[in-house]
Design an enzyme around this catalytic site. Sequence first.
Site, mmCIF file in Angstrom:
data_model
loop_
_atom_site.group_PDB
_atom_site.id
_atom_site.type_symbol
_atom_site.label_atom_id
_atom_site.label_comp_id
_atom_site.label_asym_id
_atom_site.label_seq_id
_atom_site.Cartn_x
_atom_site.Cartn_y
_atom_site.Cartn_z
ATOM 1 N N GLU A 172 0.811 -1.236 0.000
ATOM 2 C CA GLU A 172 0.000 0.000 0.000
ATOM 3 C C GLU A 172 0.839 1.279 0.000
ATOM 4 O O GLU A 172 0.649 2.153 0.855
ATOM 5 C CB GLU A 172 -0.975 -0.024 1.186
ATOM 6 N N ASN A 215 2.220 -5.087 -3.203
ATOM 7 C CA ASN A 215 0.811 -5.401 -2.947
ATOM 8 C C ASN A 215 0.015 -4.115 -2.714
ATOM 9 O O ASN A 215 0.446 -3.253 -1.942
ATOM 10 C CB ASN A 215 0.756 -6.278 -1.670
ATOM 11 N N HIS A 255 -10.160 -6.232 -2.544
ATOM 12 C CA HIS A 255 -11.265 -5.899 -1.628
ATOM 13 C C HIS A 255 -12.331 -5.166 -2.447
ATOM 14 O O HIS A 255 -12.263 -3.948 -2.642
ATOM 15 C CB HIS A 255 -10.764 -5.011 -0.478
ATOM 16 N N GLU A 286 -6.155 -10.762 -1.395
ATOM 17 C CA GLU A 286 -6.981 -10.544 -0.182
ATOM 18 C C GLU A 286 -8.461 -10.418 -0.529
ATOM 19 O O GLU A 286 -9.182 -9.624 0.069
ATOM 20 C CB GLU A 286 -6.546 -9.248 0.533
ATOM 21 N N ASP A 288 -12.332 -10.143 -1.022
ATOM 22 C CA ASP A 288 -13.638 -10.274 -0.379
ATOM 23 C C ASP A 288 -14.529 -9.243 -1.054
ATOM 24 O O ASP A 288 -14.047 -8.395 -1.799
ATOM 25 C CB ASP A 288 -13.577 -10.085 1.157
HETATM 26 O O1 9MR Z 1 -7.694 -8.172 8.557
HETATM 27 C C1 9MR Z 1 -6.545 -7.619 9.171
HETATM 28 C C2 9MR Z 1 -6.848 -7.218 10.597
HETATM 29 O O2 9MR Z 1 -7.164 -8.384 11.346
HETATM 30 C C3 9MR Z 1 -5.669 -6.492 11.201
HETATM 31 O O3 9MR Z 1 -6.039 -6.019 12.438
HETATM 32 C C4 9MR Z 1 -5.270 -5.324 10.317
HETATM 33 C C5 9MR Z 1 -4.041 -4.608 10.864
HETATM 34 O O4 9MR Z 1 -2.967 -5.478 10.927
HETATM 35 O O5 9MR Z 1 -4.986 -5.766 9.006
HETATM 36 C C6 9MR Z 1 -6.061 -6.414 8.368
HETATM 37 O O6 9MR Z 1 -5.639 -6.873 7.103
HETATM 38 C C7 9MR Z 1 -5.346 -5.875 6.128
HETATM 39 C C8 9MR Z 1 -4.154 -6.344 5.323
HETATM 40 O O7 9MR Z 1 -3.068 -6.642 6.179
HETATM 41 C C9 9MR Z 1 -3.748 -5.322 4.278
HETATM 42 N N1 9MR Z 1 -4.874 -4.964 3.435
HETATM 43 C C10 9MR Z 1 -6.105 -4.609 4.112
HETATM 44 C C11 9MR Z 1 -6.492 -5.691 5.122
HETATM 45 C C12 9MR Z 1 -7.826 -5.351 5.804
HETATM 46 O O8 9MR Z 1 -7.697 -4.186 6.574
#
Ligand code: 9MR
Length: 380
Positions: A172, A215, A255, A286, A288
């Site tokens: 990101e 990513n 997403h 990722e 959904d």
């Molecule tokens: O789903 C993840 C959540 O459980 C964590 O708290 C959060 C912070 O570490 O990250 C979420 O996953 C993210 C991913 O690492 C990067 N892309 C977005 C995802 C959803 O927020």
Amino acid sequence: MTSHRRAGWTRRSVAARAAALGTAALGTAVLGAASCRSALAAQGSGLASHAARTGRLFGTAVRSPDLTYNAGTRDEVLREASLLVPEYEMKWEILAKSPGSYDFGGGDRLAAFAERHGLDLRGHTLVWHLALPSWLPRQLDAREAKRLMEEHVTAVASHYAGRVQSWDVVNEAIDPQASDGMRTSLWMQALGPDYIPLAFAAAARADPKAKLYYNDYDLECDTPDQDVRRAKTLEILTKLRRDGVPIHGLGIQGHLQAGRWPYDAGKFARFLRAVSALDLDILITEMDVSDRLLPAPEAERDATVAGLAGDVLRTFLAEPRATGVLTWGLSDRQTWLNDLPTHRRTDNLPQRALPLDRNGRPKPLWTAMAQAFDAATPMR
Ligand code: 9MR
């Protein structure tokens, strides 16, 4: 390089998965993974078996406590997936509670689970603006930022060297609203855009065999914001490739948000072509589908969610360098979309964003994904 190697199928994993599925004889033959793979595909019934028909992987984000204590989740993962990624257990704030001191327990449990069951594993994520430990100063000079970032990447990537098929090295980095298209982060402020090649170089030194990915999200749909994101992604990837930086793939998070943005298959396909023309693999990392904007009736939500995912996956899987798809959890029990007020439904009904319902039963989204895998173009 043959497609099964690129997708992460190793002889060890094919043999172990064959054993796990009760087809150990297949595993011992291990002629080439390809023949095992097609035989294994005939055995399973989950999304991984549909993905395997064209040599691809299907995977999901997991949490080690779920795999240890929740038999339902464990069975769903073993039925559906050939690839795992930790939802949070390889992030900096989880690994390093104090400077330089690492607790790899959660990630190690996931790696052991993957190995025991012949599943491949991805690492996520080495350099991000979020999930930073609280002890890490939020402002650093260039020298300190470079040292801390490189030490972290080296510690984590060398710990998992040989056990992960790929890493999300930088996550990101883009902000389409910024004048230079780059997200303001600790790393960007201290080091400028050079933090990206520095991170990839450190990861390659620490784990020369892992495939290294950039990513990011919002790369699929037809909005001016996402046009900028796609252009900036291509700019970053082109420069990294031109400069000989060790990068092997693009992770498209996937997403999606049903009913929010238009989707233009031609535009997404052209973007995928341009990425693969840089000799890079592409994974959806990722996926959904948020149903936040859809009316309450479940059948209606499920159909719209499946429709959008099917559209995006048909385009994606027509691309020969598309190596696989991961969802961010498998069952609606697990989605992060219920956690945050910005993503939760305003009527507070639970989101139906993932391929299995809360009881682990396949939904129309599952069927759309299986059909997209069945119709996929062979890999190159
Ligand atoms: O789903 C993840 C959540 O459980 C964590 O708290 C959060 C912070 O570490 O990250 C979420 O996953 C993210 C991913 O690492 C990067 N892309 C977005 C995802 C959803 O927020």
